[in-house]
Design a protein around this motif. Structure first.
Motif, mmCIF file in Angstrom:
data_model
loop_
_atom_site.group_PDB
_atom_site.id
_atom_site.type_symbol
_atom_site.label_atom_id
_atom_site.label_comp_id
_atom_site.label_asym_id
_atom_site.label_seq_id
_atom_site.Cartn_x
_atom_site.Cartn_y
_atom_site.Cartn_z
ATOM 1 N N THR A 79 -17.856 -30.532 12.292
ATOM 2 C CA THR A 79 -16.929 -30.573 11.164
ATOM 3 C C THR A 79 -17.134 -31.854 10.367
ATOM 4 O O THR A 79 -17.820 -32.783 10.796
ATOM 5 C CB THR A 79 -15.470 -30.523 11.637
ATOM 6 O OG1 THR A 79 -15.158 -31.756 12.315
ATOM 7 C CG2 THR A 79 -15.235 -29.356 12.597
ATOM 8 N N LEU A 80 -16.494 -31.899 9.225
ATOM 9 C CA LEU A 80 -16.539 -33.107 8.409
ATOM 10 C C LEU A 80 -15.868 -34.271 9.133
ATOM 11 O O LEU A 80 -16.230 -35.432 8.924
ATOM 12 C CB LEU A 80 -15.851 -32.849 7.064
ATOM 13 C CG LEU A 80 -15.954 -33.966 6.030
ATOM 14 C CD1 LEU A 80 -17.414 -34.229 5.648
ATOM 15 C CD2 LEU A 80 -15.133 -33.624 4.797
ATOM 16 N N ILE A 81 -14.921 -33.975 10.005
ATOM 17 C CA ILE A 81 -14.275 -35.039 10.788
ATOM 18 C C ILE A 81 -15.287 -35.671 11.737
ATOM 19 O O ILE A 81 -15.332 -36.902 11.891
ATOM 20 C CB ILE A 81 -13.070 -34.474 11.560
ATOM 21 C CG1 ILE A 81 -12.064 -33.865 10.583
ATOM 22 C CG2 ILE A 81 -12.402 -35.570 12.395
ATOM 23 C CD1 ILE A 81 -11.046 -32.964 11.226
ATOM 24 N N ASP A 82 -16.119 -34.861 12.374
ATOM 25 C CA ASP A 82 -17.190 -35.398 13.221
ATOM 26 C C ASP A 82 -18.088 -36.316 12.405
ATOM 27 O O ASP A 82 -18.452 -37.412 12.844
ATOM 28 C CB ASP A 82 -18.035 -34.263 13.811
ATOM 29 C CG ASP A 82 -17.230 -33.299 14.655
ATOM 30 O OD1 ASP A 82 -16.278 -33.743 15.311
ATOM 31 O OD2 ASP A 82 -17.552 -32.098 14.637
ATOM 32 N N GLN A 83 -18.449 -35.860 11.207
ATOM 33 C CA GLN A 83 -19.318 -36.660 10.347
ATOM 34 C C GLN A 83 -18.660 -37.990 9.995
ATOM 35 O O GLN A 83 -19.303 -39.038 9.996
ATOM 36 C CB GLN A 83 -19.637 -35.885 9.074
ATOM 37 C CG GLN A 83 -20.677 -36.545 8.187
ATOM 38 C CD GLN A 83 -22.069 -36.507 8.797
ATOM 39 O OE1 GLN A 83 -22.730 -35.470 8.780
ATOM 40 N NE2 GLN A 83 -22.509 -37.633 9.345
ATOM 41 N N ALA A 84 -17.373 -37.947 9.706
ATOM 42 C CA ALA A 84 -16.665 -39.164 9.322
ATOM 43 C C ALA A 84 -16.600 -40.163 10.469
ATOM 44 O O ALA A 84 -16.722 -41.383 10.255
ATOM 45 C CB ALA A 84 -15.253 -38.817 8.850
ATOM 46 N N VAL A 85 -16.413 -39.697 11.672
ATOM 47 C CA VAL A 85 -16.370 -40.589 12.836
ATOM 48 C C VAL A 85 -17.674 -41.367 12.959
ATOM 49 O O VAL A 85 -17.679 -42.588 13.188
ATOM 50 C CB VAL A 85 -16.088 -39.781 14.117
ATOM 51 C CG1 VAL A 85 -16.344 -40.626 15.366
ATOM 52 C CG2 VAL A 85 -14.651 -39.264 14.121
ATOM 53 N N ALA A 86 -18.791 -40.662 12.801
ATOM 54 C CA ALA A 86 -20.088 -41.329 12.874
ATOM 55 C C ALA A 86 -20.278 -42.306 11.716
ATOM 56 O O ALA A 86 -20.788 -43.425 11.899
ATOM 57 C CB ALA A 86 -21.213 -40.291 12.875
ATOM 58 N N ILE A 87 -19.860 -41.917 10.520
ATOM 59 C CA ILE A 87 -20.034 -42.772 9.339
ATOM 60 C C ILE A 87 -19.212 -44.051 9.470
ATOM 61 O O ILE A 87 -19.656 -45.130 9.044
ATOM 62 C CB ILE A 87 -19.644 -42.012 8.062
ATOM 63 C CG1 ILE A 87 -20.647 -40.882 7.788
ATOM 64 C CG2 ILE A 87 -19.552 -42.951 6.872
ATOM 65 C CD1 ILE A 87 -22.074 -41.350 7.598
ATOM 66 N N GLU A 88 -18.032 -43.968 10.044
ATOM 67 C CA GLU A 88 -17.227 -45.187 10.215
ATOM 68 C C GLU A 88 -17.980 -46.221 11.048
ATOM 69 O O GLU A 88 -17.978 -47.417 10.729
ATOM 70 C CB GLU A 88 -15.883 -44.862 10.869
ATOM 71 C CG GLU A 88 -14.990 -46.093 10.984
ATOM 72 C CD GLU A 88 -13.654 -45.817 11.665
ATOM 73 O OE1 GLU A 88 -12.941 -46.804 11.957
ATOM 74 O OE2 GLU A 88 -13.322 -44.635 11.899
ATOM 75 N N GLU A 89 -18.640 -45.775 12.101
ATOM 76 C CA GLU A 89 -19.395 -46.704 12.938
ATOM 77 C C GLU A 89 -20.635 -47.228 12.219
ATOM 78 O O GLU A 89 -20.995 -48.404 12.366
ATOM 79 C CB GLU A 89 -19.787 -46.032 14.258
ATOM 80 C CG GLU A 89 -18.606 -45.711 15.155
ATOM 81 C CD GLU A 89 -17.770 -46.939 15.477
ATOM 82 O OE1 GLU A 89 -18.363 -48.005 15.746
ATOM 83 O OE2 GLU A 89 -16.535 -46.835 15.445
ATOM 84 N N LEU A 90 -21.291 -46.380 11.445
ATOM 85 C CA LEU A 90 -22.440 -46.847 10.662
ATOM 86 C C LEU A 90 -21.998 -47.844 9.600
ATOM 87 O O LEU A 90 -22.713 -48.808 9.299
ATOM 88 C CB LEU A 90 -23.147 -45.649 10.011
ATOM 89 C CG LEU A 90 -23.835 -44.674 10.972
ATOM 90 C CD1 LEU A 90 -24.359 -43.460 10.208
ATOM 91 C CD2 LEU A 90 -24.977 -45.347 11.726
ATOM 92 N N GLY A 91 -20.816 -47.644 9.043
ATOM 93 C CA GLY A 91 -20.282 -48.593 8.081
ATOM 94 C C GLY A 91 -19.966 -49.928 8.725
ATOM 95 O O GLY A 91 -20.201 -50.988 8.132
ATOM 96 N N ALA A 92 -19.442 -49.897 9.938
ATOM 97 C CA ALA A 92 -19.141 -51.133 10.647
ATOM 98 C C ALA A 92 -20.403 -51.936 10.917
ATOM 99 O O ALA A 92 -20.390 -53.170 10.900
ATOM 100 C CB ALA A 92 -18.427 -50.816 11.954
ATOM 101 N N ALA A 93 -21.515 -51.230 11.148
ATOM 102 C CA ALA A 93 -22.793 -51.902 11.425
ATOM 103 C C ALA A 93 -23.545 -52.266 10.158
ATOM 104 O O ALA A 93 -24.609 -52.885 10.230
ATOM 105 C CB ALA A 93 -23.664 -50.998 12.297
#
Length: 384
Positions: A79-93
């Protein structure tokens, strides 16, 4: 891609599953091992300004580039929620790479258009990258295909993209086309940008061959969906970066001594950190509400993503500024990572409409009285 509204209750919003928490931990671990500050500084001097091997691993090993792509099209079927979870961590890095062009904009457009799987699977597994361009481009029939002519300035991630999705005006209206960048008639001129890890280029098309992705009857819907998803994912990325900076500042305030005391014990520093916490939590709520609204249809997507972008852009720029202030002299130096996040904060705040643009858009959507003057451009992918 999304569950139906009937399957979702209001209480489900902001509740992450065990699988999503495991996904978050896996992406965080990968970033710590492969996308640290040293790696980011190294790729800033390279062309393209990211590591293709790391990008491919994100697509194949972790599968985080195509989380919201159906399995039938080569994605993970999440889902888009799964995608967002991953993107938040990529944004943090502060992960470099064509996230905006490929994951935020092109993939959602192709999914919404039910595009051929051969276009989606190579983007989802990281073997190809994409960009998304909206500008003054004309489309003309060329036998069974099409040709595009025009110039679009400031196309994010276009310099290294293998594929560019282009909105162009044809005989029957605006349509969306796919252009291979190695085709004749495609010229890309890199631009100097504030954030070297988020490059832009001017794209010039001269009778470039193109494949129709969405005709005039569907193009507006497809483009709007891509811009809404892109704005929501960008907001989540901003949350990840802001949280990282806040954690960095809190840790520094606990350990940096002045006059024999941690600087975190001083009221002025406490206030900055407390205000930063409020800003980050507010941003996180609006960003994930926008994601849930898109995934489950629980709110007006246009309204939710504009609220998210208005709040998250302001939050990250504020936290980035305060991080430099809390760190004092070292925070102003190029050697400190705060400098990198500062550039990303101000770049992101202008990518898909500024905070001011989105606040104006929110006003247009919620107020009964609409002014006669046209509203500002929001989430078009064009530079301001």
């Amino acid at each position: 891609m999304a569950e139906s509204r009937a399957e979702v209750s209001p209480g489900d919003e902001f509740v992450f599953t065990d699988e999503q928490q495991q996904l978050r931990a896996a992406v965080r671990k990968f970033c710590a091992e492969r996308i640290d500050e040293r790696a980011i500084r190294a790729v800033m001097e390279s062309d393209p300004p990211y590591d293709p091997a790391v990008w491919t691993r994100l697509g194949t090993e972790l599968g985080v580039l195509g989380l919201a792509v159906p399995e039938s099209a080569g994605g993970a079927g999440g889902t888009l929620i799964d995608q967002a979870v991953a993107i938040e961590e990529l944004g943090a890095a502060l992960a470099p790479g064509p996230l905006v062009g490929t994951v935020y904009l092109a993939i959602p457009a192709l999914v919404a258009a039910s595009a051929p799987s051969n276009l989606l699977d190579s983007l989802a597994d990281g073997t190809r990258t994409a960009a998304f361009a909206i500008g003054d481009v004309a489309a003309a029939p060329a036998g069974e295909s099409w040709s595009l002519t025009g110039t679009v300035d400031g196309v994010i991630d276009a310099g290294a993209a293998d594929l560019i999705l282009v909105a162009a005006d044809g005989p029957d209206g605006t349509a969306l086309f796919a252009v291979d960048t190695d085709s004749a008639g495609v010229q890309r001129v890199p631009l100097t940008t504030l954030d070297p890890t988020r490059p832009q280029a001017t794209v010039t098309l001269s009778d470039a061959p193109a494949q129709l992705i969405a005709g005039p009857e569907d193009a507006d819907r497809v483009i709007a969906h891509a811009l809404h998803v892109g704005s929501a994912l960008l907001a989540v990325e901003q949350v990840g970066a802001a949280q990282h900076l806040l954690d960095l500042s809190v840790d520094y305030a606990k350990n940096r001594l002045q006059f024999g005391r941690p600087i975190g014990s001083f009221q002025a520093v406490k206030h900055k950190l407390a205000d930063g916490l409020v800003a980050v939590e507010h941003a996180r709520s609006t960003a994930y509400h926008a994601v849930w609204a898109l995934a489950h249809g629980t709110d007006d997507p246009a309204l939710a993503v504009s609220i998210a972008q208005a709040v998250c852009s302001a939050a990250l720029t504020r936290v980035a500024n305060d991080t430099i202030q809390v760190h004092g002299g070292i925070g102003f130096t190029w050697e400190h990572q705060a400098h990198l996040y500062y550039k990303r904060a101000y770049t992101n705040a202008a990518l898909l409409g500024s905070a001011e643009d989105h606040r104006a858009r929110v006003a247009e959507l919620v107020l009964d009285a609409v002014t006669d003057t046209p509203g500002p451009r929001v989430a078009t992918g064009k530079p301001r």
